[in-house]
Design an enzyme around this catalytic site. Structure first.
Site: not given
Length: 184
Positions: A81, A88-90
Protein backbone atom coordinates in the site's frame (compact mmCIF):
# COMPACT_ATOMS: atom_id res chain seq x y z
CA UNK A 1 -1.66 32.25 4.00
CA UNK A 2 -2.81 30.31 7.02
CA UNK A 3 -6.26 31.16 8.33
CA UNK A 4 -6.73 31.80 12.07
CA UNK A 5 -9.01 28.73 12.25
CA UNK A 6 -6.38 26.49 10.65
CA UNK A 7 -3.67 27.92 12.89
CA UNK A 8 -5.79 27.28 15.98
CA UNK A 9 -6.61 23.72 14.86
CA UNK A 10 -2.94 22.96 14.15
CA UNK A 11 -1.87 24.27 17.56
CA UNK A 12 -4.44 22.01 19.25
CA UNK A 13 -3.40 18.98 17.21
CA UNK A 14 0.31 19.54 17.82
CA UNK A 15 -0.36 19.96 21.53
CA UNK A 16 -2.34 16.69 21.52
CA UNK A 17 0.52 14.91 19.73
CA UNK A 18 2.98 16.26 22.30
CA UNK A 19 0.91 15.44 25.38
CA UNK A 20 -0.65 12.13 24.27
CA UNK A 21 1.32 10.72 21.35
CA UNK A 22 0.03 7.46 19.87
CA UNK A 23 2.10 4.43 20.86
CA UNK A 24 5.30 4.17 18.82
CA UNK A 25 4.65 7.43 16.96
CA UNK A 26 6.44 10.76 17.26
CA UNK A 27 5.33 13.83 15.37
CA UNK A 28 6.61 17.40 15.47
CA UNK A 29 6.25 20.55 13.39
CA UNK A 30 8.90 21.87 11.05
CA UNK A 31 10.95 24.67 12.58
CA UNK A 32 9.75 27.10 9.94
CA UNK A 33 6.22 26.00 8.99
CA UNK A 34 3.51 24.69 11.31
CA UNK A 35 1.74 23.17 8.29
CA UNK A 36 4.70 20.89 7.56
CA UNK A 37 5.10 18.11 10.09
CA UNK A 38 7.64 15.34 10.49
CA UNK A 39 6.75 11.98 11.98
CA UNK A 40 8.42 8.73 12.87
CA UNK A 41 6.62 5.43 13.28
CA UNK A 42 8.33 2.51 14.97
CA UNK A 43 7.64 -0.85 13.36
CA UNK A 44 5.74 -3.15 15.71
CA UNK A 45 7.04 -6.44 17.06
CA UNK A 46 6.17 -9.57 15.12
CA UNK A 47 5.89 -7.64 11.85
CA UNK A 48 8.47 -7.42 9.06
CA UNK A 49 8.98 -3.79 10.14
CA UNK A 50 9.96 -4.64 13.73
CA UNK A 51 12.49 -2.19 15.23
CA UNK A 52 12.48 -0.03 12.12
CA UNK A 53 12.05 3.72 12.39
CA UNK A 54 10.04 5.00 9.43
CA UNK A 55 10.07 8.72 8.67
CA UNK A 56 7.07 10.46 7.16
CA UNK A 57 6.40 13.98 5.91
CA UNK A 58 3.00 15.55 6.45
CA UNK A 59 1.80 18.60 4.58
CA UNK A 60 -1.37 20.31 5.70
CA UNK A 61 -3.44 21.78 2.84
CA UNK A 62 -5.05 25.23 2.96
CA UNK A 63 -8.51 23.68 3.30
CA UNK A 64 -7.61 21.36 6.21
CA UNK A 65 -9.59 19.85 7.94
CA UNK A 66 -12.01 19.80 5.00
CA UNK A 67 -9.27 18.13 2.93
CA UNK A 68 -7.00 15.39 4.26
CA UNK A 69 -3.32 15.96 4.95
CA UNK A 70 -0.78 14.84 2.38
CA UNK A 71 1.33 12.12 3.99
CA UNK A 72 4.32 10.42 2.44
CA UNK A 73 6.89 7.91 3.67
CA UNK A 74 10.43 9.27 3.44
CA UNK A 75 11.95 5.97 4.55
CA UNK A 76 11.63 3.31 1.85
CA UNK A 77 9.26 0.52 2.91
CA UNK A 78 8.38 -2.75 1.20
CA UNK A 79 4.60 -2.65 1.45
CA UNK A 80 1.72 -3.26 -1.01
CA UNK A 81 0.00 0.00 0.00
CA UNK A 82 3.05 2.28 -0.31
CA UNK A 83 4.66 3.04 -3.66
CA UNK A 84 8.31 3.74 -4.42
CA UNK A 85 7.78 7.47 -3.93
CA UNK A 86 6.35 6.91 -0.44
CA UNK A 87 2.74 7.65 -1.39
CA UNK A 88 0.23 5.77 0.75
CA UNK A 89 -3.00 4.09 -0.32
CA UNK A 90 -5.27 4.55 2.68
CA UNK A 91 -8.94 5.47 2.53
CA UNK A 92 -8.75 8.23 5.15
CA UNK A 93 -6.15 10.05 3.04
CA UNK A 94 -8.74 10.54 0.27
CA UNK A 95 -11.91 12.58 0.06
CA UNK A 96 -15.26 10.86 -0.49
CA UNK A 97 -16.59 9.22 -2.58
CA UNK A 98 -13.34 7.27 -3.13
CA UNK A 99 -12.09 7.86 0.37
CA UNK A 100 -13.40 8.30 3.87
CA UNK A 101 -11.71 11.49 5.09
CA UNK A 102 -13.87 13.53 7.49
CA UNK A 103 -13.05 16.88 9.14
CA UNK A 104 -13.47 15.19 12.53
CA UNK A 105 -10.31 13.13 11.89
CA UNK A 106 -6.91 14.47 12.88
CA UNK A 107 -3.18 13.92 12.41
CA UNK A 108 -3.01 11.53 15.37
CA UNK A 109 -5.76 9.38 13.82
CA UNK A 110 -4.01 9.43 10.43
CA UNK A 111 -0.67 8.36 11.91
CA UNK A 112 -2.33 5.64 13.98
CA UNK A 113 -4.11 4.37 10.86
CA UNK A 114 -0.81 4.27 8.95
CA UNK A 115 0.76 2.35 11.83
CA UNK A 116 -2.12 -0.15 11.71
CA UNK A 117 -1.70 -0.44 7.92
CA UNK A 118 1.95 -1.31 8.50
CA UNK A 119 0.85 -4.12 10.82
CA UNK A 120 -1.95 -5.31 8.56
CA UNK A 121 -1.46 -4.47 4.86
CA UNK A 122 -4.44 -4.39 2.52
CA UNK A 123 -3.37 -6.36 -0.57
CA UNK A 124 -6.86 -5.96 -2.06
CA UNK A 125 -6.33 -2.21 -2.54
CA UNK A 126 -2.64 -1.96 -3.44
CA UNK A 127 -0.47 0.71 -4.95
CA UNK A 128 2.08 -1.92 -5.94
CA UNK A 129 0.28 -4.92 -7.42
CA UNK A 130 3.44 -7.05 -7.60
CA UNK A 131 3.99 -6.76 -3.84
CA UNK A 132 0.28 -7.37 -3.19
CA UNK A 133 0.37 -10.53 -5.32
CA UNK A 134 3.46 -11.70 -3.49
CA UNK A 135 1.80 -10.96 -0.14
CA UNK A 136 -1.19 -13.11 -1.11
CA UNK A 137 0.56 -15.96 -2.92
CA UNK A 138 3.97 -16.19 -1.23
CA UNK A 139 3.74 -14.52 2.17
CA UNK A 140 7.09 -15.94 3.45
CA UNK A 141 8.91 -14.31 0.52
CA UNK A 142 7.09 -11.02 1.19
CA UNK A 143 8.23 -11.15 4.84
CA UNK A 144 11.85 -11.81 3.84
CA UNK A 145 11.87 -8.88 1.42
CA UNK A 146 10.08 -6.54 3.84
CA UNK A 147 12.54 -7.43 6.62
CA UNK A 148 15.46 -6.84 4.24
CA UNK A 149 14.10 -3.39 3.33
CA UNK A 150 13.55 -2.59 7.00
CA UNK A 151 17.08 -3.65 7.89
CA UNK A 152 18.57 -1.75 4.95
CA UNK A 153 16.62 1.51 5.28
CA UNK A 154 15.02 1.76 8.73
CA UNK A 155 17.33 0.12 11.28
CA UNK A 156 20.68 1.39 12.54
CA UNK A 157 20.47 4.52 10.48
CA UNK A 158 21.53 7.63 12.36
CA UNK A 159 18.92 10.15 11.46
CA UNK A 160 20.12 13.72 11.14
CA UNK A 161 16.79 14.84 12.62
CA UNK A 162 17.24 12.88 15.85
CA UNK A 163 18.96 15.82 17.56
CA UNK A 164 16.02 18.03 16.61
CA UNK A 165 13.58 15.44 17.99
CA UNK A 166 15.46 15.17 21.27
CA UNK A 167 15.67 18.95 21.68
CA UNK A 168 12.01 19.37 20.72
CA UNK A 169 10.78 16.83 23.29
CA UNK A 170 13.23 18.10 25.93
CA UNK A 171 11.75 21.58 25.50
CA UNK A 172 8.23 20.18 25.88
CA UNK A 173 9.26 18.29 29.02
CA UNK A 174 11.03 21.32 30.45
CA UNK A 175 8.08 23.64 29.76
CA UNK A 176 5.76 21.05 31.36
CA UNK A 177 7.96 20.99 34.47
CA UNK A 178 8.15 24.77 34.55
CA UNK A 179 4.39 25.13 34.12
CA UNK A 180 3.42 22.44 36.64
CA UNK A 181 6.15 22.82 39.22
CA UNK A 182 6.93 26.53 38.87
CA UNK A 183 10.61 26.14 38.13
CA UNK A 184 12.49 29.38 37.54
Amino acid sequence: MTSPQLLSRMKREIQMLEEEPPHGIYCWPSETNMRHLHAQIRGYEKTPYENGIFKLDIHIPDRYPFEPPHVQFKTPIYHPNVDNDGRICLDILKLPPKGSWKPSLNISTVLTSISVLMQDPNPDDPLLTEIASEYKSNYPLFVIKAKDYTKKYAINKIDYDIDKVIIYFYNIYYSHLKKNFFLN
